[in-house]
Design a protein around this motif. Structure first.
Motif, PDB file in Angstrom:
ATOM      1  N   SER A 259      32.879   0.889  -2.760  1.00 55.67           N
ATOM      2  CA  SER A 259      32.393  -0.307  -2.062  1.00 55.67           C
ATOM      3  C   SER A 259      33.540  -1.257  -1.695  1.00 55.67           C
ATOM      4  O   SER A 259      33.340  -2.194  -0.935  1.00 55.67           O
ATOM      5  N   LEU A 260      34.745  -1.013  -2.209  1.00 57.33           N
ATOM      6  CA  LEU A 260      35.905  -1.829  -1.830  1.00 57.33           C
ATOM      7  C   LEU A 260      36.333  -1.559  -0.381  1.00 57.33           C
ATOM      8  O   LEU A 260      37.034  -2.357   0.223  1.00 57.33           O
ATOM      9  N   VAL A 261      35.911  -0.420   0.172  1.00 58.24           N
ATOM     10  CA  VAL A 261      36.248  -0.066   1.549  1.00 58.24           C
ATOM     11  C   VAL A 261      35.148  -0.613   2.456  1.00 58.24           C
ATOM     12  O   VAL A 261      34.101  -0.008   2.634  1.00 58.24           O
TER      13      VAL A 261
ATOM     14  N   LEU B 201      43.605   2.187  -2.309  1.00 60.97           N
ATOM     15  CA  LEU B 201      44.211   3.115  -3.258  1.00 60.97           C
ATOM     16  C   LEU B 201      43.371   4.370  -3.414  1.00 60.97           C
ATOM     17  O   LEU B 201      42.145   4.310  -3.459  1.00 60.97           O
ATOM     18  N   VAL B 202      44.048   5.507  -3.493  1.00 57.15           N
ATOM     19  CA  VAL B 202      43.387   6.775  -3.766  1.00 57.15           C
ATOM     20  C   VAL B 202      43.312   6.927  -5.278  1.00 57.15           C
ATOM     21  O   VAL B 202      44.281   6.659  -5.993  1.00 57.15           O
ATOM     22  N   TYR B 203      42.169   7.349  -5.758  1.00 56.02           N
ATOM     23  CA  TYR B 203      41.895   7.444  -7.190  1.00 56.02           C
ATOM     24  C   TYR B 203      42.879   8.362  -7.913  1.00 56.02           C
ATOM     25  O   TYR B 203      43.153   9.475  -7.481  1.00 56.02           O
TER      26      TYR B 203
ATOM     27  N   LYS C  66      40.515   1.898 -11.891  1.00 59.09           N
ATOM     28  CA  LYS C  66      39.238   1.218 -11.702  1.00 59.09           C
ATOM     29  C   LYS C  66      39.090   0.603 -10.314  1.00 59.09           C
ATOM     30  O   LYS C  66      37.981   0.419  -9.850  1.00 59.09           O
ATOM     31  N   ASP C  67      40.176   0.283  -9.662  1.00 61.03           N
ATOM     32  CA  ASP C  67      40.105  -0.408  -8.367  1.00 61.03           C
ATOM     33  C   ASP C  67      40.425   0.527  -7.200  1.00 61.03           C
ATOM     34  O   ASP C  67      41.045   0.136  -6.226  1.00 61.03           O
ATOM     35  N   TRP C  68      39.963   1.751  -7.276  1.00 64.64           N
ATOM     36  CA  TRP C  68      40.238   2.738  -6.223  1.00 64.64           C
ATOM     37  C   TRP C  68      39.327   2.503  -5.028  1.00 64.64           C
ATOM     38  O   TRP C  68      38.239   1.968  -5.153  1.00 64.64           O
ATOM     39  N   GLY C  69      39.799   2.945  -3.873  1.00 69.23           N
ATOM     40  CA  GLY C  69      39.008   2.854  -2.655  1.00 69.23           C
ATOM     41  C   GLY C  69      38.597   4.214  -2.136  1.00 69.23           C
ATOM     42  O   GLY C  69      37.543   4.374  -1.535  1.00 69.23           O
ATOM     43  N   ILE C  70      39.471   5.215  -2.364  1.00 65.95           N
ATOM     44  CA  ILE C  70      39.231   6.570  -1.866  1.00 65.95           C
ATOM     45  C   ILE C  70      39.384   7.547  -3.029  1.00 65.95           C
ATOM     46  O   ILE C  70      40.308   7.412  -3.825  1.00 65.95           O
ATOM     47  N   LYS C  71      38.503   8.519  -3.101  1.00 69.64           N
ATOM     48  CA  LYS C  71      38.611   9.562  -4.115  1.00 69.64           C
ATOM     49  C   LYS C  71      38.592  10.920  -3.425  1.00 69.64           C
ATOM     50  O   LYS C  71      37.741  11.178  -2.576  1.00 69.64           O
TER      51      LYS C  71
END
Length: 119
Positions: free
Chosen positions: A20-22, A88-90, A95-100
Motif C-alpha cells: 500500500s506504500l505504492v 524498496l524491493v523486499y 517492514k517498509d517495502w514497496g515491491i516484493k
C-alpha cells in the motif's frame, strides 16, 4: 491499495506484489520521470498499475539477467542500491517495502497447473 500482478513478455516472466506504500501518485510520478513519452501507459491501455509494474519488472529483470544473479534477495539489494527513487524491493525482515519479487525469470516460461483431479 496493495496488489499483485503477473507479467509475461517476450523477454521475461515476472510476478510482483506491491504494498500500500505504492500509491497512484508515486506510480504516475515515476512513470513521468522514467517514461516521459508515455509509451508504457499506452502499451498497457492506460492501466497505471500495469505500466508501473512493467517499468519495475524491466529494471529488475535487467539486474537479474545482466548480472546473472540467481537469488531474489541479491536482485532486490542491487535494485535498492541502483534505483533509489523507486520503492524498496523486499529483502528479509524488511517492514517498509514497496515491491516484493514473487518470481522472475527468462521467457519463455511454461507452467502447468492442475485445475482439478480427473477421477
Amino acid at each position: 491499495m496493495a496488489f499483485s500482478i503477473k507479467l509475461n513478455t517476450s523477454r521475461y516472466t515476472a510476478h510482483l506484489a506491491f504494498s500500500s506504500l505504492v500509491t497512484n501518485a508515486l506510480m504516475l510520478s515515476l512513470l513521468a520521470k522514467k517514461d516521459p513519452q508515455g509509451e508504457l501507459i499506452d502499451k498497457c491501455d492506460g492501466n497505471i498499475k500495469a505500466a508501473f509494474a512493467t517499468l519495475a519488472a524491466d529494471k529488475l529483470f535487467s539486474i537479474h539477467h545482466v548480472h546473472e544473479i540467481n537469488s531474489h534477495a541479491h536482485t532486490a539489494r542491487r535494485f535498492n542500491n541502483i534505483y533509489r527513487d523507486f520503492p524498496l524491493v523486499y529483502t528479509s525482515g524488511m517492514k517498509d517495502w514497496g515491491i516484493k519479487i514473487i518470481g522472475i525469470g527468462q521467457a519463455p516460461h511454461f507452467e502447468i497447473e492442475a485445475l482439478e483431479d480427473i477421477a
